[in-house]
Design a protein around this motif. Structure first.
Motif, short mmCIF file in Angstrom:
data_model
loop_
_atom_site.label_atom_id
_atom_site.label_comp_id
_atom_site.label_asym_id
_atom_site.label_seq_id
_atom_site.Cartn_x
_atom_site.Cartn_y
_atom_site.Cartn_z
N THR A 59 0.82 -1.21 0.00
CA THR A 59 0.00 0.00 0.00
C THR A 59 0.86 1.26 0.00
OG1 THR A 59 -1.78 -1.17 1.13
CG2 THR A 59 -1.84 1.23 1.20
N VAL A 60 1.87 1.30 0.85
CA VAL A 60 2.72 2.49 0.94
C VAL A 60 3.50 2.69 -0.36
CG1 VAL A 60 4.75 3.48 2.08
CG2 VAL A 60 2.89 2.51 3.45
N PHE A 61 4.24 1.67 -0.77
CA PHE A 61 5.09 1.83 -1.95
C PHE A 61 4.27 1.88 -3.23
CE2 PHE A 61 8.19 0.62 1.17
CZ PHE A 61 9.28 1.41 0.83
N GLY A 62 3.17 1.15 -3.26
CA GLY A 62 2.28 1.22 -4.42
C GLY A 62 1.64 2.59 -4.55
N SER A 63 1.21 3.14 -3.43
CA SER A 63 0.60 4.48 -3.46
C SER A 63 1.61 5.54 -3.89
CB SER A 63 0.04 4.83 -2.08
OG SER A 63 -1.02 3.95 -1.76
N LEU A 64 2.84 5.42 -3.40
CA LEU A 64 3.89 6.36 -3.83
C LEU A 64 4.16 6.23 -5.33
CD1 LEU A 64 6.36 6.00 -0.82
CD2 LEU A 64 5.01 8.03 -1.42
N THR A 65 4.15 4.99 -5.81
CA THR A 65 4.34 4.76 -7.25
C THR A 65 3.25 5.46 -8.05
OG1 THR A 65 5.43 2.64 -6.89
CG2 THR A 65 4.40 2.96 -9.04
N LEU A 66 2.02 5.31 -7.60
CA LEU A 66 0.90 5.91 -8.32
C LEU A 66 0.88 7.43 -8.18
CD1 LEU A 66 -1.86 3.28 -7.47
CD2 LEU A 66 -0.52 3.49 -9.59
N PHE A 67 1.11 7.91 -6.97
CA PHE A 67 1.05 9.35 -6.73
C PHE A 67 2.12 10.10 -7.52
CE2 PHE A 67 2.11 13.22 -4.35
CZ PHE A 67 0.86 13.82 -4.29
N PHE A 68 3.35 9.60 -7.49
CA PHE A 68 4.45 10.27 -8.18
C PHE A 68 4.63 9.78 -9.62
CE2 PHE A 68 5.70 10.87 -3.70
CZ PHE A 68 5.79 12.25 -3.70
N HIS A 69 3.84 8.79 -10.00
CA HIS A 69 3.94 8.18 -11.32
C HIS A 69 5.40 7.80 -11.61
CE1 HIS A 69 1.52 7.10 -14.75
NE2 HIS A 69 2.51 7.45 -15.55
#
Length: 183
Positions: A59-69
């Motif tokens: 969730t944390v790293f996936g969300s960062l991936t999506l947020f910052f593309h």
């Protein structure tokens, strides 16, 4: 059933990546991991700490991936998870309580010296996988990294699990011998 459930988010991640891209796959991975937790709880009425930790990391790293593309975050997650596994095993060994023995000791009665050897073997494996992931993730094409993550690391983990079980089985004590309590 439980093993299938454990691999389901990874399989879905791979399929979505192949048909879409890393960002769609990452979003689906987060959702699939959440669904995995719910299904696990509904079936077994319990969620293991490892599943919760995995969900948190995804969730944390996936969300960062999506947020910052930026796919670097999801790539780092793999190495960080393996590093945390290694650190956890080292900590348990230093504290005199083998994490592997606590998980498998009821089924496999072996000397504590063997548990220590197996623990250090897995520490080395996790460290090696962590560094291999970093190298592949940041030096080779994304497609190669996804294949390594899904197939390479899974195969290596299964192979090492078989090696460990064979080694433990080879060193099992018979019912008449007394296991030692020293690590």
């Amino acid at each position: 059933m439980k093993q299938l459930l454990d691999f389901l988010p990874l399989v879905i991640f791979f399929a979505v990546y192949k048909f879409y891209d890393i960002y769609a796959a990452t979003g689906v991975l987060i959702a699939a991991t959440a669904i995995q937790l719910v299904i696990t709880y509904l079936i077994y009425k319990h969620i293991e700490k490892m599943h919760l930790a995995t969900f948190a990391m995804v969730t944390v790293f996936g969300s960062l991936t999506l947020f910052f593309h930026d796919d670097a975050f999801i790539k780092w997650k793999v190495s960080i998870v393996y590093a945390l596994f290694a650190i956890g095993l080292i900590a348990s060994q230093i504290m005199g309580k083998s994490a592997l023995k606590s998980m498998l000791g009821k089924e496999m009665k072996v000397d504590d010296r063997i548990w220590a050897q197996v623990t250090w073997y897995w520490v080395g494996f996790f460290v090696l996988c962590s560094f291999a992931n970093i190298y592949i993730a940041f030096n080779l094409p994304l497609e190669t990294w996804v294949n390594f993550k899904v197939f390479g690391l899974t195969a290596l983990t299964l192979i090492n699990t078989v090696i460990t079980v064979v080694y433990l089985y080879k060193n099992m004590q018979d019912d008449n011998s007394q296991p030692t309590d020293n690590q």
